[in-house]
Design a protein around this motif. Structure first.
Motif, PDB file in Angstrom:
ATOM      1  N   MET A  10      19.732  35.883  22.143  1.00  0.00           N
ATOM      2  CA  MET A  10      18.638  34.974  21.830  1.00  0.00           C
ATOM      3  C   MET A  10      18.534  34.826  20.326  1.00  0.00           C
ATOM      4  O   MET A  10      19.091  35.607  19.557  1.00  0.00           O
ATOM      5  CB  MET A  10      17.319  35.504  22.418  1.00  0.00           C
ATOM      6  N   LEU A  52       8.721  35.233  20.230  1.00  0.00           N
ATOM      7  CA  LEU A  52       9.180  34.331  21.285  1.00  0.00           C
ATOM      8  C   LEU A  52       7.999  33.608  21.913  1.00  0.00           C
ATOM      9  O   LEU A  52       6.877  34.114  21.918  1.00  0.00           O
ATOM     10  CB  LEU A  52       9.909  35.129  22.374  1.00  0.00           C
ATOM     11  N   GLN A  56       9.854  31.861  26.912  1.00  0.00           N
ATOM     12  CA  GLN A  56      11.085  32.581  26.574  1.00  0.00           C
ATOM     13  C   GLN A  56      10.974  34.051  26.946  1.00  0.00           C
ATOM     14  O   GLN A  56      11.873  34.636  27.559  1.00  0.00           O
ATOM     15  CB  GLN A  56      11.379  32.464  25.079  1.00  0.00           C
ATOM     16  N   ARG A  60      13.288  35.900  29.936  1.00  0.00           N
ATOM     17  CA  ARG A  60      14.224  36.975  29.597  1.00  0.00           C
ATOM     18  C   ARG A  60      13.841  38.286  30.275  1.00  0.00           C
ATOM     19  O   ARG A  60      14.694  39.012  30.782  1.00  0.00           O
ATOM     20  CB  ARG A  60      14.280  37.148  28.077  1.00  0.00           C
TER      21      ARG A  60
END
Length: 319
Positions: A10, A52, A56, A60
């Motif tokens: 990322m 983030l 996101q 994840r």
């Protein structure tokens, strides 16, 4: 390590993040450490969450919980049992591995709930940790039932449920905020059904210590920090958020002290480096914080009984 793998690939610069979370940078090069102190993981989750978007972070976390963390525990759960029995066993396993979190099943209001108790709801890190816990708990039941379970009601301790509604597969769930515990409602029909899941083929390489083994737990928590040399007691205290006097007292109860404890970790790492690499003695000395090779050699011989070169040679001859 799970929480480092979580954000690989990322758009996040890991090294500054690790420094802020007080995690040694060497963990990126040597990712075989399976244990870090809870206070450090809290810091990491908090810093990651701030960097983030909620979407996101949720995606994840969901991916890694599904592919890594849930399979870790499935490998430890009994097969050919009910969901009720499997979740009870999971709570027992977690109790051995975490002194600060309780997970159990409870009948309340005529329904079964999969419950997580955790203090610290008013702290910054808490919602990020609860997002992970909700994801993990729902995925655990989901995989125990071969993908048939989908929650309808979830209670969370956090004051806002907005971020939870962005978690994958939970958009249609009814969330209740500011609950005393985190809890997922599970129908009776699910609790009594037999589990159906594939047992992962590989077992985790290093089990976490049982409660009561303070020195062993402390070693697992601090070992990554010794890859850059000695770790003073005051810094160790800061890393694990336990007062230095308490550390000394607990170690004394187990027949040791911080000086002996820290030397054992340091020289174990040094011996591993000597025998598993071709790095020069001078470079190893520098890596572990010694000012020069002579100082390093004297310290090593005092502790081990032979010089670093002799130790490397002796081990090589035995292979």
């Amino acid at each position: 390590m799970f929480f480092i793998d979580l954000f690989k690939g990322m758009d996040v610069d890991l090294l500054p993040l690790l420094r802020e979370a007080r995690i040694p940078n060497t963990i990126v090069r040597q990712p075989n450490y399976s244990y870090l102190p809870e206070s450090t993981l809290k810091n990491l989750l908090c810093h990651l969450g701030k960097r983030l978007s909620s979407g996101q972070f949720g995606i994840r976390v969901w991916e890694m919980a599904s592919l890594e963390y849930v399979p870790y525990y499935l490998s430890k759960l009994p097969v050919n049992t009910t969901v009720h029995e499997a979740l009870s066993k999971f709570g027992q396993l977690l109790e051995m591995e975490s002194s600060n979190t309780k997970v159990y099943i409870k009948k309340a209001g005529g329904a079964w709930w999969f419950v997580r108790e955790k203090t610290g709801a008013d702290e910054v890190w808490f919602q990020y940790a609860e997002l992970f816990s909700v994801t993990f708990m729902t995925q655990l039941v989901h995989q125990l039932t071969a993908g048939k379970f989908h929650p309808n009601e979830i209670g969370v301790q956090s004051s806002s449920v907005d971020a939870f509604k962005l978690l994958p597969q939970l958009q249609n769930v009814v969330f209740y905020n500011e609950r005393p515990v985190t809890a997922i409602k599970i129908p009776d029909s699910v609790m009594i059904q037999m589990t159906s899941f594939n047992v992962p083929k590989s077992e985790p390489s290093q089990p976490l210590p049982r409660l009561g083994q303070f020195a062993q737990s402390l070693k697992l928590a601090l070992k990554p920090y010794f890859t850059a040399g000695k770790l003073p007691l005051d810094m160790a205290s800061e890393v694990i958020n336990i007062h230095s006097r308490t550390i000394q007292r607990r170690l004394k109860e187990e027949g040791t002290n911080y000086k002996a404890f820290s030397e054992q970790i340091l020289f174990e790492l040094i011996k591993t480096e000597l025998t598993s690499s071709t790095t020069t003695i001078a470079m190893i000395a520098q890596q572990f914080g010694y000012s020069d090779s002579a100082h390093f050699t004297r310290a090593f011989k005092r502790y081990v009984g032979v010089t670093p070169s002799q130790y490397r040679s002796n081990v090589s001859m035995q292979k």
